[in-house]
Motif scaffolding. Structure first.
Motif: not given
Ligand code: SF4
Ligand code: SF4
Length: 386
Positions: A174-175, A179, A181, A170-171, A135, A177, A139-140
């Motif tokens: 992310h999966r 939003d 940080t 965070v994985e 990532l 979706d 984004l992070l």
């Protein structure tokens, strides 16, 4: 002191104590040590001596810090003493008397006040857990306008054993979706260890910094993988800062349960028998018991079995209250005792939604050569993602 202590009433609480001893059986420190001065009732007597202005010996002062702040004594006290508030106020009086430098706690205070984390490392080390991620750092880290801010916490950010927890979180986000940080290197310790040292004014300064950082990004919610960070953000920050903080606060266990209910996470089977360790600051001290269990029960093939002491009577892992800083051997013994309960269930996997509990229990499992995998809830979920 310019900031009032979040709690009060030490003189009154110590007077109320009936010395009944109901709190002894469930105190993990008393169970491990066996001395009256190591029990909540004994600690009440030491706190009463403080109230009366008596100078405490170094040993008596140490007893007030040899407590994980697990909260079990508060759960069972028939006179409804807020024992946690009592221990914190007693520690505040000791800190005001410069006791931290006479006990092995000055270094932890200095790390927290100078580097704003528990290890004293530079702020950029808070990003080391991101190195193996695909990532994008943009984004992070401190992305303005992100809806959810993941507050990583010192243990996940700065201990190698904790990095996998932040990466798993965070994985999953992310999966799903989400939003999200993080605050990146602008994140400071949540302040819980400062409160535990007896330094509420310094904890309030930390709360102001972290809240300002979230507000600068216009984050609407904060999610943590650490129960102590969660308890600080949800319950203590409003008390320290004098009112509602205006952001929703969730523990990852709650957020994951929500994402599962919304169909944003799907699982493949993960066969096995798992037992669940309630972190003190998530269960007893914050009242979150069901959501993390619901996450485990949503994974096909995973059979959840409870330990003898669970939910509000769960035994502490030894990782709380800065006990490791003042008596690491005692903290290790508490972890060993909790591990015994986990082994008795016949489970091959021990899951906890806490980076500190995972660290203490996994260390105990290695030391005791026990064949029991210890994982954080996020690590378990990421392994089961479809
Ligand atoms: S249970 Fe409460 S009243 Fe009884 S000894 Fe413990 S702190 Fe005191
Ligand atoms: S908070 Fe936990 S460790 Fe501390 S005195 Fe109470 S039961 Fe014992």
């Amino acid at each position: 002191m310019t900031t009032p202590a979040p709690f009060g009433g030490l003189a009154q609480e110590t007077r109320i104590c009936a010395h009944c001893g109901y709190c002894l059986a469930g105190c993990p420190i008393y169970q491990a040590v066996g001395w009256e001065s190591a029990s909540p009732r004994g600690r009440m007597a030491i706190a009463a001596a403080l109230v009366h202005g008596n100078a405490l010996s170094a040993e008596a002062a140490q007893r007030l810090y040899e407590c994980t702040l697990c909260g079990h004594c508060r759960t069972v006290c028939p006179t409804r003493i807020d024992t946690l508030a009592t221990w914190l106020e007693a520690r505040q009086r000791l800190a005001d008397q410069s006791a931290l430098d006479r006990l092995p706690l000055g270094r932890l205070r200095d790390n927290l006040c100078a580097a704003h984390n528990i290890t004293g490392e530079p702020a950029e080390n808070r990003l080391l857990w991101q190195e193996e991620l695909s990532l994008a750092p943009a984004l992070l880290n401190a992305r303005p306008g992100a809806q959810v801010v993941y507050f990583v916490g010192c243990v996940a950010a700065l201990y190698g054993q904790g990095h996998a927890i932040a990466r798993a979180a965070v994985e999953i986000f992310h999966r799903a979706d989400l939003d999200f940080t993080t605050l990146g290197s602008a994140e400071w310790c949540c302040g819980f260890p400062l409160l535990g040292l007896g330094l509420p004014e310094e904890a309030a300064a930390v709360a102001r910094h972290n809240l300002a950082a979230v507000r600068a990004l216009a984050g609407q919610a904060v999610v943590t993988t650490c129960p102590s960070c969660f308890h600080m953000w949800r319950d203590v920050y409003p008390a320290l800062l004098g009112g509602p903080i205006g952001v929703e606060v969730m523990h990852a266990g709650e957020l994951l349960a929500r994402l599962i209910a919304e169909g944003r996470i799907a699982f493949r089977p993960l066969p096995g028998r798992v037992t669940y360790h309630d972190p003190c600051d998530l269960g007893r001290n914050s009242g979150v018991y069901d959501a993390p269990r619901a996450v485990l029960q949503a994974i096909p093939g995973l059979e959840l079995v409870e330990m003898a002491d669970h939910r509000k009577h769960a035994r502490c892992c030894g990782g709380g209250g800065n006990l490791e800083a003042i008596n690491p051997d005692l903290a290790g013994e508490l972890a060993r005792q909790r591990l015994v309960q986990a082994v008795e269930t016949g489970a091959t996997l021990l899951v906890t939604p806490c980076q500190q509990c995972k660290r203490t229990l996994a260390t105990a499992a290695r030391r005791e050569r026990v064949r029991l995998r210890v994982l954080d809830l996020t690590e378990t979920v990421v392994q089961a993602l479809a």
